[in-house]
Design a protein around this motif. Structure first.
Motif, mmCIF file in Angstrom:
data_model
loop_
_atom_site.group_PDB
_atom_site.id
_atom_site.type_symbol
_atom_site.label_atom_id
_atom_site.label_comp_id
_atom_site.label_asym_id
_atom_site.label_seq_id
_atom_site.Cartn_x
_atom_site.Cartn_y
_atom_site.Cartn_z
ATOM 1 N N GLU A 64 75.772 62.506 48.207
ATOM 2 C CA GLU A 64 76.461 63.577 47.499
ATOM 3 C C GLU A 64 75.534 64.749 47.165
ATOM 4 O OE1 GLU A 64 79.553 64.248 46.792
ATOM 5 O OE2 GLU A 64 80.306 62.447 47.768
ATOM 6 N N ARG A 65 74.265 64.463 46.912
ATOM 7 C CA ARG A 65 73.348 65.546 46.515
ATOM 8 C C ARG A 65 72.889 66.385 47.706
ATOM 9 N NH1 ARG A 65 67.982 65.375 47.030
ATOM 10 N NH2 ARG A 65 67.705 66.498 45.072
ATOM 11 N N VAL A 66 73.253 65.986 48.920
ATOM 12 C CA VAL A 66 72.859 66.722 50.122
ATOM 13 C C VAL A 66 74.033 67.574 50.587
ATOM 14 C CG1 VAL A 66 71.984 66.546 52.479
ATOM 15 C CG2 VAL A 66 71.284 64.870 50.754
ATOM 16 N N SER A 67 73.830 68.868 50.734
ATOM 17 C CA SER A 67 74.900 69.764 51.148
ATOM 18 C C SER A 67 75.251 69.542 52.615
ATOM 19 C CB SER A 67 74.486 71.222 50.942
ATOM 20 O OG SER A 67 73.488 71.587 51.878
ATOM 21 N N PHE A 68 76.452 70.007 53.004
ATOM 22 C CA PHE A 68 76.836 69.916 54.407
ATOM 23 C C PHE A 68 75.857 70.708 55.275
ATOM 24 C CE2 PHE A 68 81.133 69.135 52.512
ATOM 25 C CZ PHE A 68 81.304 67.863 53.014
ATOM 26 N N GLU A 69 75.411 71.860 54.784
ATOM 27 C CA GLU A 69 74.478 72.670 55.560
ATOM 28 C C GLU A 69 73.159 71.938 55.784
ATOM 29 O OE1 GLU A 69 77.525 75.233 53.766
ATOM 30 O OE2 GLU A 69 76.162 73.734 52.914
ATOM 31 N N GLU A 70 72.648 71.276 54.741
ATOM 32 C CA GLU A 70 71.428 70.482 54.897
ATOM 33 C C GLU A 70 71.678 69.308 55.842
ATOM 34 O OE1 GLU A 70 69.216 70.935 50.586
ATOM 35 O OE2 GLU A 70 71.043 69.726 50.719
ATOM 36 N N GLY A 71 72.844 68.691 55.698
ATOM 37 C CA GLY A 71 73.177 67.555 56.551
ATOM 38 C C GLY A 71 73.199 67.930 58.021
ATOM 39 N N ALA A 72 73.639 69.159 58.317
ATOM 40 C CA ALA A 72 73.704 69.605 59.708
ATOM 41 C C ALA A 72 72.319 69.773 60.323
ATOM 42 C CB ALA A 72 74.478 70.918 59.802
ATOM 43 N N ARG A 116 82.129 61.800 53.411
ATOM 44 C CA ARG A 116 81.213 62.847 53.866
ATOM 45 C C ARG A 116 80.225 62.215 54.850
ATOM 46 N NH1 ARG A 116 77.724 64.768 50.641
ATOM 47 N NH2 ARG A 116 77.965 67.024 50.773
ATOM 48 N N VAL A 117 80.125 62.785 56.030
ATOM 49 C CA VAL A 117 79.268 62.194 57.058
ATOM 50 C C VAL A 117 78.531 63.281 57.824
ATOM 51 C CG1 VAL A 117 80.770 60.186 57.370
ATOM 52 C CG2 VAL A 117 81.101 62.220 58.806
ATOM 53 N N VAL A 118 77.531 62.842 58.553
ATOM 54 C CA VAL A 118 76.845 63.668 59.542
ATOM 55 C C VAL A 118 76.746 62.825 60.801
ATOM 56 C CG1 VAL A 118 74.565 62.936 58.741
ATOM 57 C CG2 VAL A 118 74.786 65.072 60.027
ATOM 58 N N ALA A 119 76.832 63.475 61.960
ATOM 59 C CA ALA A 119 76.818 62.721 63.215
ATOM 60 C C ALA A 119 76.280 63.569 64.345
ATOM 61 C CB ALA A 119 78.228 62.241 63.568
ATOM 62 N N LEU A 120 75.647 62.892 65.301
ATOM 63 C CA LEU A 120 75.372 63.519 66.585
ATOM 64 C C LEU A 120 76.704 63.569 67.326
ATOM 65 C CD1 LEU A 120 72.051 61.753 67.652
ATOM 66 C CD2 LEU A 120 72.313 64.064 66.746
ATOM 67 N N ALA A 121 77.171 64.755 67.633
ATOM 68 C CA ALA A 121 78.495 64.910 68.221
ATOM 69 C C ALA A 121 78.524 66.140 69.101
ATOM 70 C CB ALA A 121 79.546 65.033 67.116
ATOM 71 N N SER A 122 78.917 65.965 70.344
ATOM 72 C CA SER A 122 79.027 67.098 71.267
ATOM 73 C C SER A 122 80.173 68.007 70.846
ATOM 74 C CB SER A 122 79.255 66.604 72.694
ATOM 75 O OG SER A 122 78.177 65.807 73.127
ATOM 76 N N SER A 162 75.724 69.997 69.037
ATOM 77 C CA SER A 162 75.410 68.579 69.205
ATOM 78 C C SER A 162 75.283 67.825 67.896
ATOM 79 C CB SER A 162 74.102 68.432 70.003
ATOM 80 O OG SER A 162 73.058 69.157 69.383
ATOM 81 N N GLU A 163 75.526 68.477 66.760
ATOM 82 C CA GLU A 163 75.453 67.777 65.471
ATOM 83 C C GLU A 163 76.387 68.468 64.487
ATOM 84 O OE1 GLU A 163 71.493 68.164 63.776
ATOM 85 O OE2 GLU A 163 71.313 70.152 64.646
ATOM 86 N N ALA A 164 76.996 67.666 63.636
ATOM 87 C CA ALA A 164 77.949 68.213 62.682
ATOM 88 C C ALA A 164 77.907 67.429 61.381
ATOM 89 C CB ALA A 164 79.362 68.166 63.257
ATOM 90 N N ALA A 165 78.183 68.136 60.295
ATOM 91 C CA ALA A 165 78.372 67.514 58.992
ATOM 92 C C ALA A 165 79.756 67.896 58.491
ATOM 93 C CB ALA A 165 77.303 67.985 58.008
ATOM 94 N N GLY A 166 80.452 66.946 57.888
ATOM 95 C CA GLY A 166 81.791 67.241 57.405
ATOM 96 C C GLY A 166 82.434 66.014 56.810
ATOM 97 N N VAL A 167 83.766 65.978 56.866
ATOM 98 C CA VAL A 167 84.541 64.897 56.265
ATOM 99 C C VAL A 167 85.419 64.256 57.337
ATOM 100 C CG1 VAL A 167 86.274 64.315 54.534
ATOM 101 C CG2 VAL A 167 84.552 66.061 54.027
ATOM 102 N N VAL A 168 85.397 62.948 57.415
ATOM 103 C CA VAL A 168 86.247 62.245 58.382
ATOM 104 C C VAL A 168 87.716 62.457 57.992
ATOM 105 C CG1 VAL A 168 86.894 60.005 59.336
ATOM 106 C CG2 VAL A 168 84.482 60.513 58.860
#
Length: 322
Positions: free
Chosen positions: A109-117, A84-90, A63-69
């Motif tokens: 930029e200072r927040v990792s994708f893993e932290e963003g998730a 670089r974004v994070v979103a509530l996404a099924s 239900s949530e993801a971090a990545g690149v559009v």
């Protein structure tokens, strides 16, 4: 693309890494090349058919993801591509996922994708139970159950940021050390004596102004008994099972209230925006930490579920997508 799907409900072994068609963004949507997907306890309940069970199978969890559009649908600015974004996404246990444009939050930029998730499902939940529901303020006290979990650790930090005194419950000394590290003033171990008595002893017999309870059945009685006069119990999960029916008569003596919070309830747009921006700012400026307790590869989703269900994790559980 590769994704984790299940074709029948059951144990973690029903989760399979499979090839599925790439999703195509519709009007108002973007496609995210997923770099990290958050894993939440609700995912394990969906997999077991205990929650949100009407969705047809096979199903991709998440239900949530971090990545690149990497693509946008009609009506969406191409300026999003590459951001670089994070979103509530099924269906985020996958290499690509679709999200509405209005759900996007640009990731500093200072927040990792893993932290963003770990920023949205648990971060927004923590923000709303502390601020929107709990309306916690300086000088008040709060009891946070499952304090070393993803929501719990964030709620500790948010509560301390407003000047509250924080009591947290945990299941082990190691989890207690982590809760203290992030600001808990008192840590109480489950099974180490009567919980209500220990809360009252640490609050001069008064109790706490706010209880945040995601555990449910096994903590419900002590949560109510631990409230101070005019206190507030906010329920936001039932990890140990549903609590017993609420007896309104039991609330009168101390004039306490009980409420519930669910992230999927439609939120007023301004409140939604304020919560997201607050979280992004706090994390970007280092005042709020997303603690990663377990990071596994996408193909290891079943193991992530096993450890989460076995209460062997702390902080946020994340699947890294190569």
């Amino acid at each position: 693309m590769k994704a984790i799907r299940y074709h029948e409900v059951g144990a973690p072994e029903v989760l399979r890494l499979e090839e599925v068609p790439e999703p195509i963004p519709a009007p108002g949507e973007v496609r995210i090349r997923v770099r990290a997907a958050g894993v939440n306890f609700a995912d394990t309940e969906r997999r077991r058919g205990l929650y949100d069970a009407r969705v047809p199978l096979p199903r991709i969890l998440g239900s949530e993801a971090a990545g690149v559009v990497d693509a946008v649908g009609p009506g969406v600015s191409t300026a999003w591509v590459g951001r670089r974004v994070v979103a509530l996404a099924s269906a985020s246990y996958a290499e690509q996922v679709i999200a509405p444009e209005h759900e996007l939050l640009e990731l500093p930029e200072r927040v990792s994708f893993e932290e963003g998730a770990g920023l949205l499902v648990q971060g927004l939940t923590a923000w709303h139970i502390v601020h929107t529901m709990g309306q916690l303020s300086a000088g008040q006290s709060v009891l946070i159950h499952a304090a070393a979990g993803g929501v719990g650790l964030l709620a500790i930090q948010l509560a301390k940021s407003v000047g509250a005194r924080v009591l947290g419950t945990v299941s082990s000394e190691a989890k207690g050390r982590l809760a203290r590290e992030l600001g808990a003033d008192e840590v109480l171990l489950y099974g180490d004596g009567d919980l209500t008595e220990r809360v009252l002893a640490r609050t001069g017999g008064r109790g706490v102004d706010l209880v945040l309870d995601s555990v449910g059945a096994s903590t419900w009685k002590s949560s109510l008994e631990s409230l101070a006069p005019f206190g507030h119990l906010v329920a936001y999960g039932n990890a140990s099972g549903a609590p017993p029916p609420l007896e309104v008569e039991a609330l009168y003596a101390k004039s306490v209230k009980v409420s519930a919070y669910w992230l999927r309830t439609p939120h007023p747009p301004e409140l939604n925006r304020r919560a997201r921006e607050a979280l992004r700012t706090e994390v970007a400026e280092g005042r709020l930490q997303v603690r990663l307790g377990l990071v596994l590869e996408l193909a290891q989703a079943a193991e992530a579920h096993r450890q989460l269900e076995g209460r062997g994790t702390v902080g946020k559980v994340v699947l890294r997508v190569p």
